[in-house]
Structures are given as C-alpha cells and as structure tokens.
Enzyme design. Structure first.
Site, PDB file in Angstrom:
ATOM      1  N   LYS A 147      -7.172   0.092 -12.710  1.00  0.00           N
ATOM      2  CA  LYS A 147      -6.468   0.867 -11.673  1.00  0.00           C
ATOM      3  C   LYS A 147      -5.291   0.065 -11.134  1.00  0.00           C
ATOM      4  O   LYS A 147      -4.173   0.557 -10.994  1.00  0.00           O
ATOM      5  CB  LYS A 147      -7.419   1.207 -10.525  1.00  0.00           C
ATOM      6  N   ASN A 148      -5.519  -1.221 -10.850  1.00  0.00           N
ATOM      7  CA  ASN A 148      -4.485  -2.041 -10.205  1.00  0.00           C
ATOM      8  C   ASN A 148      -3.397  -2.508 -11.152  1.00  0.00           C
ATOM      9  O   ASN A 148      -2.494  -3.233 -10.751  1.00  0.00           O
ATOM     10  CB  ASN A 148      -5.136  -3.220  -9.469  1.00  0.00           C
ATOM     11  N   CYS A 200      -6.153   0.350   7.210  1.00  0.00           N
ATOM     12  CA  CYS A 200      -7.075   0.352   6.060  1.00  0.00           C
ATOM     13  C   CYS A 200      -8.387  -0.267   6.511  1.00  0.00           C
ATOM     14  O   CYS A 200      -8.394  -1.158   7.347  1.00  0.00           O
ATOM     15  CB  CYS A 200      -6.461  -0.466   4.923  1.00  0.00           C
ATOM     16  N   ARG A 211      -3.358  -5.186   6.798  1.00  0.00           N
ATOM     17  CA  ARG A 211      -2.565  -5.064   5.555  1.00  0.00           C
ATOM     18  C   ARG A 211      -1.101  -4.706   5.816  1.00  0.00           C
ATOM     19  O   ARG A 211      -0.617  -3.660   5.374  1.00  0.00           O
ATOM     20  CB  ARG A 211      -3.203  -4.085   4.593  1.00  0.00           C
ATOM     21  N   ASP A 213     -11.999  -8.532  -4.482  1.00  0.00           N
ATOM     22  CA  ASP A 213     -12.523  -7.219  -4.882  1.00  0.00           C
ATOM     23  C   ASP A 213     -13.910  -7.302  -5.507  1.00  0.00           C
ATOM     24  O   ASP A 213     -14.497  -6.270  -5.830  1.00  0.00           O
ATOM     25  CB  ASP A 213     -11.554  -6.541  -5.860  1.00  0.00           C
ATOM     26  N   ARG A 247     -12.097   6.795  -6.129  1.00  0.00           N
ATOM     27  CA  ARG A 247     -10.715   6.303  -6.137  1.00  0.00           C
ATOM     28  C   ARG A 247     -10.493   5.250  -7.207  1.00  0.00           C
ATOM     29  O   ARG A 247      -9.383   5.059  -7.676  1.00  0.00           O
ATOM     30  CB  ARG A 247     -10.375   5.691  -4.770  1.00  0.00           C
TER      31      ARG A 247
HETATM   32  C1  EPZ Z   1      -3.901  -5.756  -4.055  1.00  0.00           C
HETATM   33  O1  EPZ Z   1      -3.669  -5.281  -2.720  1.00  0.00           O
HETATM   34  C2  EPZ Z   1      -4.989  -4.861  -4.652  1.00  0.00           C
HETATM   35  N1  EPZ Z   1      -4.516  -3.489  -4.671  1.00  0.00           N
HETATM   36  C3  EPZ Z   1      -6.254  -4.966  -3.808  1.00  0.00           C
HETATM   37  O2  EPZ Z   1      -7.285  -4.218  -4.457  1.00  0.00           O
HETATM   38  C4  EPZ Z   1      -6.699  -6.410  -3.766  1.00  0.00           C
HETATM   39  O3  EPZ Z   1      -7.786  -6.532  -2.879  1.00  0.00           O
HETATM   40  C5  EPZ Z   1      -5.551  -7.305  -3.252  1.00  0.00           C
HETATM   41  O4  EPZ Z   1      -4.367  -7.118  -4.038  1.00  0.00           O
HETATM   42  C6  EPZ Z   1      -5.903  -8.783  -3.334  1.00  0.00           C
HETATM   43  O5  EPZ Z   1      -6.254  -9.160  -4.618  1.00  0.00           O
HETATM   44  C7  EPZ Z   1      -3.682  -3.103  -5.685  1.00  0.00           C
HETATM   45  O6  EPZ Z   1      -3.295  -3.848  -6.561  1.00  0.00           O
HETATM   46  C8  EPZ Z   1      -3.249  -1.674  -5.675  1.00  0.00           C
HETATM   47  P1  EPZ Z   1      -2.026  -8.438  -1.018  1.00  0.00           P
HETATM   48  P2  EPZ Z   1      -2.384  -5.782  -1.889  1.00  0.00           P
HETATM   49  O7  EPZ Z   1      -0.678  -7.988  -0.599  1.00  0.00           O
HETATM   50  O8  EPZ Z   1      -1.265  -6.058  -2.790  1.00  0.00           O
HETATM   51  C9  EPZ Z   1      -1.428 -10.131   3.376  1.00  0.00           C
HETATM   52  C10 EPZ Z   1      -9.021  -2.616  -4.664  1.00  0.00           C
HETATM   53  O9  EPZ Z   1     -10.169  -2.654  -4.211  1.00  0.00           O
HETATM   54  N2  EPZ Z   1      -0.085  -9.526   3.341  1.00  0.00           N
HETATM   55  O10 EPZ Z   1      -2.117  -9.367  -2.176  1.00  0.00           O
HETATM   56  O11 EPZ Z   1      -2.193  -4.813  -0.792  1.00  0.00           O
HETATM   57  C11 EPZ Z   1      -2.552  -9.089   3.361  1.00  0.00           C
HETATM   58  O12 EPZ Z   1      -2.795  -8.561   4.631  1.00  0.00           O
HETATM   59  C12 EPZ Z   1      -7.843  -3.078  -3.765  1.00  0.00           C
HETATM   60  O13 EPZ Z   1      -8.731  -2.233  -5.800  1.00  0.00           O
HETATM   61  C13 EPZ Z   1       0.774  -9.721   4.406  1.00  0.00           C
HETATM   62  O14 EPZ Z   1       0.435 -10.375   5.385  1.00  0.00           O
HETATM   63  O15 EPZ Z   1      -2.940  -7.152  -1.287  1.00  0.00           O
HETATM   64  C14 EPZ Z   1      -3.708  -9.892   2.795  1.00  0.00           C
HETATM   65  O16 EPZ Z   1      -4.311 -10.613   3.807  1.00  0.00           O
HETATM   66  C15 EPZ Z   1      -8.263  -3.326  -2.370  1.00  0.00           C
HETATM   67  N3  EPZ Z   1       2.005  -9.144   4.363  1.00  0.00           N
HETATM   68  C16 EPZ Z   1      -3.027 -10.822   1.800  1.00  0.00           C
HETATM   69  O17 EPZ Z   1      -1.640 -10.876   2.174  1.00  0.00           O
HETATM   70  C17 EPZ Z   1       2.434  -8.412   3.283  1.00  0.00           C
HETATM   71  O18 EPZ Z   1       3.570  -7.904   3.283  1.00  0.00           O
HETATM   72  C18 EPZ Z   1      -3.115 -10.392   0.342  1.00  0.00           C
HETATM   73  O19 EPZ Z   1      -2.765  -9.049   0.269  1.00  0.00           O
HETATM   74  C19 EPZ Z   1       1.547  -8.234   2.196  1.00  0.00           C
HETATM   75  C20 EPZ Z   1       0.295  -8.809   2.238  1.00  0.00           C
END
Ligand code: EPZ
Length: 438
Positions: free
Chosen positions: A40-41, A134, A139, A325, A417
């Site tokens: 999915k990702n 979320c 996030r 995850d 999902r």
């Molecule tokens: C991706 O989410 C995945 N989703 C998530 O999978 C996964 O948990 C996550 O990466 C971490 O591996 C998809 O790929 C669609 P991040 P993403 O930005 O990109 C902070 C699932 O279950 N952050 O890497 O949204 C954030 O809050 C889902 O399939 C900021 O502060 O995660 C977090 O603490 C759930 N500012 C950390 O970074 C930003 O602008 C990592 O988040 C962006 C992120």
C-alpha cells in the site's frame, strides 16, 4: 441517512457498508502458504507520481485495498482516467486540468497529501486540503511545506487548505530534512523531478517504498543519484512531463510481517510467498530473538515454531530500524512470551490505541509515556473489541487467534484500508474467521 456509492457506483447505505465485524475462533493453529500483496505504502506515492507522466501507465501488483481506491478517486476527481482490475491499474493523467485535492477525499486518507508535490511541480499552483488529525498522532506536514518553500514555492494556509504557487516553476535547492519523513521525502522527490535544475536532499527516508519511487522515476528518465541512501541528488526537467514506464509494485513488508506474527503467536509453521526478505530483516531478526526459526528463499519466508517464546525489547525507528507499523502486532505476540517485554514507540506520540482493547482480552500491559511494559504468559479471553487504526486492528486479530472463545473485532473498515482479503487469506491458512454484518 447518508447515501454512499461503492466503487461500482452501486448505492449502498452507510450503515450497511461500515457495519461489519470479524468473528474469530480462538486457540487456532495456522499452516500452509499465504501470498503477500503489493505494498500500500508504495502504490500510493507511485499513483501520485503518475501526475508527472506524459503517458498512460500500466501498474501491476496493486493491492486491492480501500486507500488505493481512495487515491484513484482523487486522481479521477482531478481529471485522470483509471481502470482497476484484479490488482492491475491503468492510469492516464494526461487530461488532468484541476489542481485542487478537495477535503471530501483528503479527509479519508492523509496520504492524499502526496499529490501536493506533483501538482505544484506540474501546474505551478495547487490547492490541497490539509490532512486532519489521525488516531496515531498529530502528524503535521510542516516538513513538506518548508521544503517546497526552499524550492521557491509560496505557501498559504487558508480555510483548511494548502494554497501553493510557484511562479515560473519550482527551483532546485539544497534541503535538509530536520526529521526523517517518508511521505515528506516522497513529495519532494516528485516535486524535484519537474523542477528547474538540481535538488540535493539530505536526511531522506530510506524505506523500500521510497527507493521504488526513485527507481520508477529514474526509469522514466529522471537523473537521481544516491538512491537507497539518506542523500539524493535529483536533476529536474522543468516544463517536460516524464516518460513513465509500466512497473510492478513491490511486496507489502508490513502485511508480510503481520502474517509472520500470526504464525508466531499461534506457534505454527507457515510460509509467506511473493515477498522480498531483505526488506524485512528488522522484523525477522526480532522473531529469531524470540526463539522462532526463520528460513528464507529469494521470495519466501517460512516461520518455524519456538520451543519457548522469549520476551524481547523493541524500539521503533526509521528504516532499516524496526518499523512502527509492526509495533502493535509484536505487542500482541509479546503477551505470549515467557517473560516481560519493553516496547518503545519513538515515531508517533499516540500509537498505543490497541492497548486498552488488548487489555479487554486479559493482557497485562502498562504504559508510561512512549513506553509499554508487556507481561507475557497471559491467557487471553475472547471479547468484543474495537479497531482504532489500521495496524492496531491487525494486533487484535492476532490476539483473537490465541484467545479462549470467539472474539468479535468491530469497525473493520480500518483493516480494509490496508489489508487485501484478510479473512480469505487467513481462512486459507486454516483459521476460523468470518466477516459478518452487525
Ligand atoms: C508513512 O507515514 C506511512 N504512510 C506510515 O504508515 C508509517 O507509519 C510512517 O511513514 C512511518 O514509517 C505511508 O507511507 C502512506 P512520517 P508518514 O512523515 O509519511 C513527523 C500505515 O500503517 N513529521 O515518516 O505520514 C511525524 O509526526 C501508515 O500504513 C513531522 O513532524 O510518516 C512522525 O512523528 C501509518 N512533520 C514522524 O515525523 C512532517 O512534516 C515520521 O512521520 C512530517 C512528519
């Protein structure tokens, strides 16, 4: 009553669609083979990347999950045409005229934010609804926006939307991400592909899904150095859409890890097929530390029962570290270990929603800040439990497999999902699991 149309435009009531639950018999043993679907990702950023393409694309191994369908709906809303059939997508974005990703779709799936980079790079302006809250954390998307501003974009937040403009196109820049962000990296990699000149990205995410995005863009003629490392150099082709080639989505390492944990928690011998074992080393390593046998071939992993399931300490981190995850699934597994396990969730501040539901099944888990202490040797009882987010819900299913009695997992739209045909695949492995309507 809210009217709802399914993907074949058949009118169904909201109630009927959302109100299914899974009924799961406990004390199960699993055996046999299960084939893993596409990731999915990986499919989500790759579908968003089709906005950069000057030609129609065929994509195979696309998982049949709700999030993919939501993104296809969003792209159609923008003017694309797409066809989904048996894990195969044909997508054509040449007629896309609109650059507005509206709230109605974005609110269903945060990953819709992945259209921001490609739309801005292609049209020089776009409006994308801010993804709301979320279950697993705040996030924010500040890192996405900051990076686009470094590339010369003007960003305004208005009425819940990101209004972005880049007169004369985005400009190449040197960007250091303060924090590793998966979709943030993907958004800027796509934006840089159609920008003026060279973009240097430092502290980029190294997830296999990010690597596949880079490889598909490179295959389409975008010059990218450093693929797979934390530092990328991208040469953009401003004003020229790219020549995207057909491709196959990589296997879903999180779906695969979930099935391995099902084999582990039931202490069964079973094999997952159509996987890339090297993408899952942090997961299989933990399973081996817990006493399970792991046998791999090029595209399969077999898990072998443990004489005794050992406790383990886990700390979630970015790839190649232990994936957040998989945290919930391992928490369920640790309740069956012979001792106490400590699980630290370092990425998301609210990713323990499954704990209170697991406690309804008789587990003994204590939370303190971002750390969970999981007591093992616990006899689980069946119960009615509620899914709260995608991965939390899969942990409840694993717990149900070892509980005494029949467990009902409600709100399974969270599962749909990101897991393709979950009850079908588990039934093939011998589980007694049924989808029933409330
Ligand atoms: C991706 O989410 C995945 N989703 C998530 O999978 C996964 O948990 C996550 O990466 C971490 O591996 C998809 O790929 C669609 P991040 P993403 O930005 O990109 C902070 C699932 O279950 N952050 O890497 O949204 C954030 O809050 C889902 O399939 C900021 O502060 O995660 C977090 O603490 C759930 N500012 C950390 O970074 C930003 O602008 C990592 O988040 C962006 C992120």
């Amino acid at each position: 009553m809210k009217l709802l149309y399914n993907l074949n435009n058949k009118l169904i009531t909201t109630r009927k669609y959302f109100m299914h639950y899974l009924s799961i018999e406990g004390k199960q043993k699993l055996k046999g083979y299960v084939s893993i679907s596409g990731a999915k990702n990986s499919a989500l950023p790759l579908l968003a990347a089709s906005l950069l393409s000057k030609n129609k694309i065929n994509i195979s191994n696309v998982p049949d999950v709700a999030d993919v369908k939501t993104l296809l709906k969003l792209l159609e809303n923008l003017g694309a045409t797409s066809k989904y059939d048996k894990n195969h997508v044909v997508i054509d974005t040449r007629e896309v005229k609109s650059a507005c990703a509206n709230y109605d779709i974005v609110r269903k799936m945060r990953a819709s934010i992945l259209t921001l980079g490609p739309l801005l790079a292609r049209f020089g302006h776009c409006e994308v609804s801010m993804p709301g809250g979320c279950a697993i954390g705040q996030r924010p998307i500040d890192l996405h926006l900051k990076a686009l501003e470094k590339m010369g974009a003007k960003i305004e937040l208005k009425d819940g939307y990101v209004l972005a403009t880049a007169e004369g196109g985005l400009k190449g820049a040197t960007i250091i991400f303060d924090k590793v962000t998966v979709t943030g990296s993907e958004n800027i990699i796509m934006a840089a592909s159609l920008a003026h000149g060279v973009t240097k990205l430092l502290n980029v995410a190294k997830e296999p899904e990010v690597v596949q995005l880079c490889e598909v863009l490179e295959n389409a003629g975008v010059k990218i150095d450093g693929i797979g490392s934390a530092n990328l150099t991208i040469v953009g082709s401003y004003g020229k859409l790219i020549d995207m080639q057909d491709f196959r989505v990589i296997p879903d390492r999180i779906e695969a890890g979930t099935y391995l944990c099902a084999g582990a928690i039931t202490n069964s011998k079973m094999t997952i097929t159509d996987v890339i074992p090297t993408h899952m080393e942090s997961i299989t390593l933990k399973l081996m530390q817990m006493g399970f046998g792991i046998e791999t071939t090029q595209d399969t992993i077999t898990i072998l029962p443990a004489d005794k399931i050992l406790p383990v300490d886990i700390e979630t981190s970015e790839y190649p570290g232990f994936p957040t995850d998989m945290q919930a699934q391992f928490m369920a597994l640790c309740t069956q270990a012979d001792g106490t396990s400590i699980i630290d969730e370092r990425l998301f501040e609210n990713r323990f929603m499954h704990v209170s539901e697991l406690c309804r099944m008789g587990t003994n888990i204590k939370l303190k800040g971002h750390s969970a202490t999981v007591e093992g040797n616990t006899d689980l009882n069946s119960a009615d439990v509620m899914a709260t987010d995608l991965r939390a819900s899969s942990a409840l299913i694993l717990a149900a497999f070892v509980a005494t009695g029949t467990t009902k997992v409600h709100r399974i739209y969270h599962l749909d999902r990101g897991y393709e045909d979950l009850e079908g695949k588990f039934s093939k492995l011998g589980a007694n699991i049924q989808r029933l309507s409330e």
